[in-house]
Enzyme design. Sequence first.
Site, PDB file in Angstrom:
ATOM      1  N   ASP A 171     -40.491 -18.117  98.546  1.00  0.00           N
ATOM      2  CA  ASP A 171     -40.085 -16.713  98.631  1.00  0.00           C
ATOM      3  C   ASP A 171     -41.278 -15.837  98.968  1.00  0.00           C
ATOM      4  O   ASP A 171     -42.223 -15.721  98.171  1.00  0.00           O
ATOM      5  CB  ASP A 171     -39.478 -16.277  97.293  1.00  0.00           C
ATOM      6  CG  ASP A 171     -38.097 -16.881  97.074  1.00  0.00           C
ATOM      7  OD1 ASP A 171     -37.243 -16.711  97.960  1.00  0.00           O
ATOM      8  OD2 ASP A 171     -37.881 -17.524  96.034  1.00  0.00           O
ATOM      9  N   MET A 201     -27.054 -14.184  99.892  1.00  0.00           N
ATOM     10  CA  MET A 201     -27.725 -13.907  98.611  1.00  0.00           C
ATOM     11  C   MET A 201     -26.689 -13.590  97.531  1.00  0.00           C
ATOM     12  O   MET A 201     -25.754 -12.818  97.765  1.00  0.00           O
ATOM     13  CB  MET A 201     -28.662 -12.691  98.745  1.00  0.00           C
ATOM     14  CG  MET A 201     -29.857 -12.872  99.657  1.00  0.00           C
ATOM     15  SD  MET A 201     -30.994 -14.184  99.156  1.00  0.00           S
ATOM     16  CE  MET A 201     -31.523 -13.614  97.529  1.00  0.00           C
ATOM     17  N   HIS A 224     -38.421 -18.123 102.972  1.00  0.00           N
ATOM     18  CA  HIS A 224     -37.489 -16.989 102.897  1.00  0.00           C
ATOM     19  C   HIS A 224     -38.309 -15.700 102.943  1.00  0.00           C
ATOM     20  O   HIS A 224     -38.951 -15.337 101.962  1.00  0.00           O
ATOM     21  CB  HIS A 224     -36.696 -17.127 101.578  1.00  0.00           C
ATOM     22  CG  HIS A 224     -35.723 -16.037 101.309  1.00  0.00           C
ATOM     23  ND1 HIS A 224     -35.105 -15.889 100.078  1.00  0.00           N
ATOM     24  CD2 HIS A 224     -35.234 -15.045 102.095  1.00  0.00           C
ATOM     25  CE1 HIS A 224     -34.289 -14.850 100.118  1.00  0.00           C
ATOM     26  NE2 HIS A 224     -34.357 -14.316 101.319  1.00  0.00           N
ATOM     27  N   SER A 252     -36.938 -23.081  94.103  1.00  0.00           N
ATOM     28  CA  SER A 252     -37.745 -21.930  94.524  1.00  0.00           C
ATOM     29  C   SER A 252     -39.006 -21.877  93.687  1.00  0.00           C
ATOM     30  O   SER A 252     -38.949 -21.706  92.461  1.00  0.00           O
ATOM     31  CB  SER A 252     -36.953 -20.636  94.326  1.00  0.00           C
ATOM     32  OG  SER A 252     -37.852 -19.544  94.340  1.00  0.00           O
ATOM     33  N   HIS A 261     -38.285 -24.238  98.541  1.00  0.00           N
ATOM     34  CA  HIS A 261     -37.964 -22.853  98.926  1.00  0.00           C
ATOM     35  C   HIS A 261     -39.125 -21.942  98.539  1.00  0.00           C
ATOM     36  O   HIS A 261     -39.555 -21.914  97.373  1.00  0.00           O
ATOM     37  CB  HIS A 261     -36.679 -22.428  98.208  1.00  0.00           C
ATOM     38  CG  HIS A 261     -36.160 -21.082  98.614  1.00  0.00           C
ATOM     39  ND1 HIS A 261     -35.406 -20.872  99.754  1.00  0.00           N
ATOM     40  CD2 HIS A 261     -36.285 -19.864  98.019  1.00  0.00           C
ATOM     41  CE1 HIS A 261     -35.073 -19.588  99.830  1.00  0.00           C
ATOM     42  NE2 HIS A 261     -35.602 -18.949  98.801  1.00  0.00           N
ATOM     43  N   MET A 307     -38.749 -12.017 102.733  1.00  0.00           N
ATOM     44  CA  MET A 307     -38.175 -10.750 102.267  1.00  0.00           C
ATOM     45  C   MET A 307     -39.203  -9.666 102.573  1.00  0.00           C
ATOM     46  O   MET A 307     -39.869  -9.130 101.677  1.00  0.00           O
ATOM     47  CB  MET A 307     -37.853 -10.851 100.770  1.00  0.00           C
ATOM     48  CG  MET A 307     -36.637 -11.724 100.503  1.00  0.00           C
ATOM     49  SD  MET A 307     -36.577 -12.366  98.831  1.00  0.00           S
ATOM     50  CE  MET A 307     -37.637 -13.806  99.051  1.00  0.00           C
ATOM     51  N   MET A 364     -42.530 -12.106  99.644  1.00  0.00           N
ATOM     52  CA  MET A 364     -42.130 -10.718  99.370  1.00  0.00           C
ATOM     53  C   MET A 364     -43.317  -9.796  99.618  1.00  0.00           C
ATOM     54  O   MET A 364     -44.450 -10.138  99.266  1.00  0.00           O
ATOM     55  CB  MET A 364     -41.689 -10.588  97.911  1.00  0.00           C
ATOM     56  CG  MET A 364     -40.608 -11.584  97.517  1.00  0.00           C
ATOM     57  SD  MET A 364     -40.029 -11.280  95.841  1.00  0.00           S
ATOM     58  CE  MET A 364     -38.871 -12.640  95.662  1.00  0.00           C
ATOM     59  N   ASP A 382     -28.498 -18.326  97.460  1.00  0.00           N
ATOM     60  CA  ASP A 382     -29.749 -18.104  96.722  1.00  0.00           C
ATOM     61  C   ASP A 382     -29.543 -17.000  95.695  1.00  0.00           C
ATOM     62  O   ASP A 382     -29.147 -15.889  96.063  1.00  0.00           O
ATOM     63  CB  ASP A 382     -30.833 -17.707  97.735  1.00  0.00           C
ATOM     64  CG  ASP A 382     -32.213 -17.496  97.137  1.00  0.00           C
ATOM     65  OD1 ASP A 382     -32.400 -17.734  95.925  1.00  0.00           O
ATOM     66  OD2 ASP A 382     -33.110 -17.090  97.900  1.00  0.00           O
TER      67      ASP A 382
HETATM   68  C1  DX5 Z   1     -34.800 -13.908  94.844  1.00  0.00           C
HETATM   69  C2  DX5 Z   1     -35.314 -15.132  95.533  1.00  0.00           C
HETATM   70  C3  DX5 Z   1     -34.791 -16.379  94.961  1.00  0.00           C
HETATM   71  C4  DX5 Z   1     -35.178 -16.624  93.529  1.00  0.00           C
HETATM   72  C5  DX5 Z   1     -34.113 -17.474  92.921  1.00  0.00           C
HETATM   73  O1  DX5 Z   1     -35.255 -12.797  95.496  1.00  0.00           O
HETATM   74  O2  DX5 Z   1     -34.977 -15.104  96.906  1.00  0.00           O
HETATM   75  O3  DX5 Z   1     -35.134 -17.500  95.776  1.00  0.00           O
HETATM   76  O4  DX5 Z   1     -36.404 -17.276  93.392  1.00  0.00           O
HETATM   77  O5  DX5 Z   1     -34.381 -17.615  91.573  1.00  0.00           O
HETATM   78  P1  DX5 Z   1     -33.216 -17.912  90.529  1.00  0.00           P
HETATM   79  O6  DX5 Z   1     -32.633 -19.241  90.918  1.00  0.00           O
HETATM   80  O7  DX5 Z   1     -33.916 -17.943  89.210  1.00  0.00           O
HETATM   81  O8  DX5 Z   1     -32.220 -16.806  90.663  1.00  0.00           O
HETATM   82 ZN    ZN Z   2     -35.230 -16.993  98.085  1.00  0.00          ZN
END
Ligand code: DX5
Ligand code: ZN
Length: 211
Positions: A34, A136, A65, A7, A32, A67, A36, A172
């Site tokens: 993320d 998750m 991903h 990620s 990956h 969010m 947000m 994740d």
């Molecule tokens: C959390 C994200 C993850 C995050 C994982 O909201 O969706 O993808 O980056 O990071 P680690 O592996 O450090 O928990």
């Molecule tokens: Zn993620």
Amino acid sequence: MTLVAPSILSADFSRLGDEIRAVEAAGADWIHIDVMDGHFVPNITIGPGVVKDLRPSTELPFDVHLMITEPERSIEAFAEAGADIVTVHAEAADHLHRLIGQIHDAGCKAGVSLNPGSPLSLVENVVSDLDLLLVMTVNPGFGGQSFIASMLPKIEQASHMIGGRDVYLQVDGGVDDGNIGLLEERGVDVVVAGSAVFGTPDYAAAIKKLK
Ligand code: DX5
Ligand code: ZN
């Protein structure tokens, strides 16, 4: 063998292209990303413009991903930016079945994610339409949080629910070399790893250790 999707949330944002090239060289399977929005989750990260600019840095699949609330407004933008897999949160979808169709129509593989507090029943009626189911193991929003071990039975049930279907089971949040074996045992196909890769000095060693 379990696929590893680093990620980039835990990468150095001032050199994202270099970081992606580095994890590709280190043996990553997917990247990956993320996304947000400061609304579905408290944090704000990146949008389709950044994804588009990062696209030439690797040929690995971009696992995006989302969010974000109202994900139906952003599917095409991320698809055009170069996403291969687009994962939405079941909790953010008013019409999940339609949203999965929208992701497919945009030319991407469709994933659905469940927060730790959400039951598998939210996705049981669409599992045949999915390419990926993400369970998750942290509350989404930040990297570097602790793995919620009480999600293990849910992961096992998710694996049974998928059965013989061609659907990736992804986990994740807080994945590291101490818990990845428990995930593999339960049928997980892909793990996301942020700090377990980018938080180490040697990405190749970190990915090798996970595998
Ligand atoms: C959390 C994200 C993850 C995050 C994982 O909201 O969706 O993808 O980056 O990071 P680690 O592996 O450090 O928990
Ligand atoms: Zn993620």
